[in-house]
Design a protein around this motif. Structure first.
Motif, mmCIF file in Angstrom:
data_model
loop_
_atom_site.group_PDB
_atom_site.id
_atom_site.type_symbol
_atom_site.label_atom_id
_atom_site.label_comp_id
_atom_site.label_asym_id
_atom_site.label_seq_id
_atom_site.Cartn_x
_atom_site.Cartn_y
_atom_site.Cartn_z
ATOM 1 N N VAL A 1 0.949 -1.037 -0.019
ATOM 2 C CA VAL A 1 -0.259 -0.475 -0.107
ATOM 3 C C VAL A 1 0.805 1.318 -0.052
ATOM 4 O O VAL A 1 2.270 0.955 0.486
ATOM 5 N N THR A 2 0.421 2.444 -0.917
ATOM 6 C CA THR A 2 1.147 3.234 -1.198
ATOM 7 C C THR A 2 0.182 4.771 -0.173
ATOM 8 O O THR A 2 -0.968 4.903 -0.695
ATOM 9 N N LEU A 3 0.813 5.171 0.916
ATOM 10 C CA LEU A 3 -0.028 6.426 1.345
ATOM 11 C C LEU A 3 0.424 7.837 0.843
ATOM 12 O O LEU A 3 1.816 7.811 1.133
ATOM 13 N N ALA A 4 -0.018 8.641 0.588
ATOM 14 C CA ALA A 4 0.423 10.223 0.234
ATOM 15 C C ALA A 4 -0.341 11.246 0.645
ATOM 16 O O ALA A 4 -1.771 10.804 0.542
ATOM 17 N N THR A 5 0.248 11.737 1.112
ATOM 18 C CA THR A 5 -0.118 12.926 1.979
ATOM 19 C C THR A 5 -0.098 14.326 1.115
ATOM 20 O O THR A 5 1.003 14.994 1.295
ATOM 21 N N LEU A 6 -1.152 15.343 0.962
ATOM 22 C CA LEU A 6 -0.546 16.600 0.166
ATOM 23 C C LEU A 6 -0.406 17.957 2.098
ATOM 24 O O LEU A 6 -1.625 17.808 2.603
ATOM 25 N N LEU A 7 0.252 18.386 2.616
ATOM 26 C CA LEU A 7 0.275 19.161 3.886
ATOM 27 C C LEU A 7 0.597 20.212 3.538
ATOM 28 O O LEU A 7 1.673 20.787 3.065
ATOM 29 N N LEU A 8 -0.576 21.045 4.022
ATOM 30 C CA LEU A 8 -0.146 22.681 4.625
ATOM 31 C C LEU A 8 -0.964 23.397 5.582
ATOM 32 O O LEU A 8 -1.229 22.072 6.861
ATOM 33 N N GLY A 9 0.621 23.817 6.093
ATOM 34 C CA GLY A 9 -0.053 24.026 7.423
ATOM 35 C C GLY A 9 0.689 25.748 7.909
ATOM 36 O O GLY A 9 1.278 26.196 7.116
ATOM 37 N N ALA A 10 0.637 26.434 9.318
ATOM 38 C CA ALA A 10 0.517 27.794 9.344
ATOM 39 C C ALA A 10 0.948 27.822 10.761
ATOM 40 O O ALA A 10 0.399 27.145 11.869
ATOM 41 N N THR A 11 1.571 28.782 11.396
ATOM 42 C CA THR A 11 2.530 28.977 12.676
ATOM 43 C C THR A 11 1.771 30.516 13.195
ATOM 44 O O THR A 11 2.570 31.253 12.909
ATOM 45 N N TYR A 12 1.581 30.083 14.234
ATOM 46 C CA TYR A 12 1.727 32.029 14.851
ATOM 47 C C TYR A 12 1.963 31.746 16.057
ATOM 48 O O TYR A 12 1.469 31.048 16.850
#
Length: 424
Positions: A380-391
């Motif tokens: 199985v191939t698990l692939a994820t596109l991630l966006l993040g922000a920090t304050y």
């Protein structure tokens, strides 16, 4: 007589010339020594200047990455001036000596965290308490054909179509402590709630109505312990490398402990694919995961990524519980190992805010039972596109939000993670 008198008259002049030459030679030696001392002093000043420039570069870089520290101090020669010290509202005695570089921790730059493994280490003697909440949702379809074909377009038999929708929420309490400038320890305690709905028309029945089978589970998840060590001293346009080792326990309830329904979903238990009445909160396998994380600062962004390998330890003499209280013996079971890698980039928007974007992929091997691959088990191939922000609220607390979107059918469709790290 006149010859002897001339010889005696010349002797004082020779003595005076020799003394003068000795004095001149001594002066030359003294000047040479002074020149040598000046060369050594210049060498020391050049070394101090190099240290100052390096320290200043690191401070400027740190501020550009939204690390939440104070702006870089002025040049030490300015700090040495009493007028400057008074202008800053502090006693003149607190100024730094000329030529002394400000202290820096040479830690990797901090970016908005989007992966499970943070890149920046905890300062020595500091403790970070990080509560977090993660929400995940996944939906996939399963079609099973039971029968035979006369021609490729005609099937004689039954079709079992299932839609599986899973919703999960994980509350995690994480603690990190910095032992020194390059080493930290982390402990993670999760609490898991998971709900699953299976929509299908059961095989071997003539019903035309979809049935919904609901199950859920909640409780303690798998506790984790991680150690991280920074391998080198990086800097602007120089990579940082952080090696880490994670141990994952099986403190959560696993699939072999929950009761499996073999009355409403298994027809005489002939298929052996019954659904659990309660969903597990853990994987059921102890695991160890070594890995390495790298960060490459290149103003105004930071590139980062990691490579890891997770090994699941096999379990012997495993059996699962059926709804009638019986135990179904499964033998030796070994979950597939996982090769994972990710990469991304972070950008500071100002002194308090930063954003990140990344890609995470895991390659999961087949599950084995008694040394053989389980029927129906595939890589199985698990692939994820991630966006993040920090304050950053202040020097001790910040808010971090990460959004993940699944790119393959086996990956959760969406996940949202909120972290609030607090430094003590």
């Amino acid at each position: 007589m006149s010859f002897c008198y001339g010889a005696h008259a010349q002797e004082p002049a020779d003595t005076w010339d020799a003394g003068r030459l000795a004095v001149l030679q001594q002066q030359i030696n003294e000047q040479s020594q002074k020149l040598e001392d000046m060369r050594q002093s210049i060498g020391v000043q050049e070394e101090n200047l190099f240290r100052l420039q390096r320290a200043l570069d690191e401070e400027v870089l740190a501020n550009a990455r939204a690390r939440g520290i104070q702006p870089p101090p002025p040049h030490p020669m300015l700090q040495a001036a009493p007028a400057y010290a008074q202008a800053q509202g502090r006693p003149a005695e607190s100024r730094q000596p000329v030529g002394q570089a400000p202290e820096t921790d040479s830690r990797p730059p901090e970016v908005a965290q989007i992966f499970d493994q943070p890149g920046v280490l905890t300062p020595p003697g500091k403790f970070v308490l990080e509560p977090s909440l993660q929400y995940g949702y996944s939906s996939n379809d399963r079609v099973a054909l039971v029968g035979y074909t006369i021609i490729p377009a005609l099937l004689i038999g039954l079709i079992d179509v299932r839609q599986v929708k899973t919703t999960s929420a994980t509350a995690t309490l994480t603690g990190r402590y910095g032992l020194n400038n390059r080493f930290e320890l982390e402990a993670k305690i999760p609490y898991v709630y998971v709900n699953g709905d299976t929509v299908s028309r059961e095989i071997f029945t003539g019903t035309a109505v979809d049935n919904v089978f609901n199950s859920h589970g909640s409780g303690l998840g798998d506790v984790e312990i991680t150690g991280r060590y920074q391998l080198n001293r990086g800097g602007p346009d120089k990579p940082f490398y952080v090696a880490w080792l994670r141990y994952k326990s099986r403190t959560g309830t696993d699939l072999f402990e929950v009761v499996t329904d073999c009355i409403t979903r298994c027809v005489g238990n002939t298929t052996g694919t019954g659904l659990p009445l309660d969903l597990p909160t853990g994987s059921g396998f102890d695991a160890i995961q070594p890995g390495i994380t790298w960060l490459f600062p290149s103003d105004p962004v930071v590139f980062f990524g990691s490579l890891s390998y997770l090994h699941n330890f096999p379990r012997n003499n495993v059996s699962r519980t059926l709804i009638d209280g019986q135990r179904e013996f499964l033998g030796d079971v070994e979950a597939g190992d996982i090769i994972g890698f990710n990469m991304g980039m972070g950008l500071a928007l100002n002194e308090k805010a930063a954003i990140s974007i990344g890609y995470d992929q895991n390659l999961v091997a087949k599950t084995k039972q008694n040394g053989e691959a389980v029927a129906g088990s595939v890589n199985v191939t698990l692939a994820t596109l991630l966006l993040g922000a920090t304050y950053r609220f202040n020097e001790k607390a910040s808010l971090n939000v990460a959004l993940g979107a699944g790119l393959t059918r086996d990956t959760p469709d969406v996940s949202v993670t909120v972290r609030v790290p607090v430094t003590f």
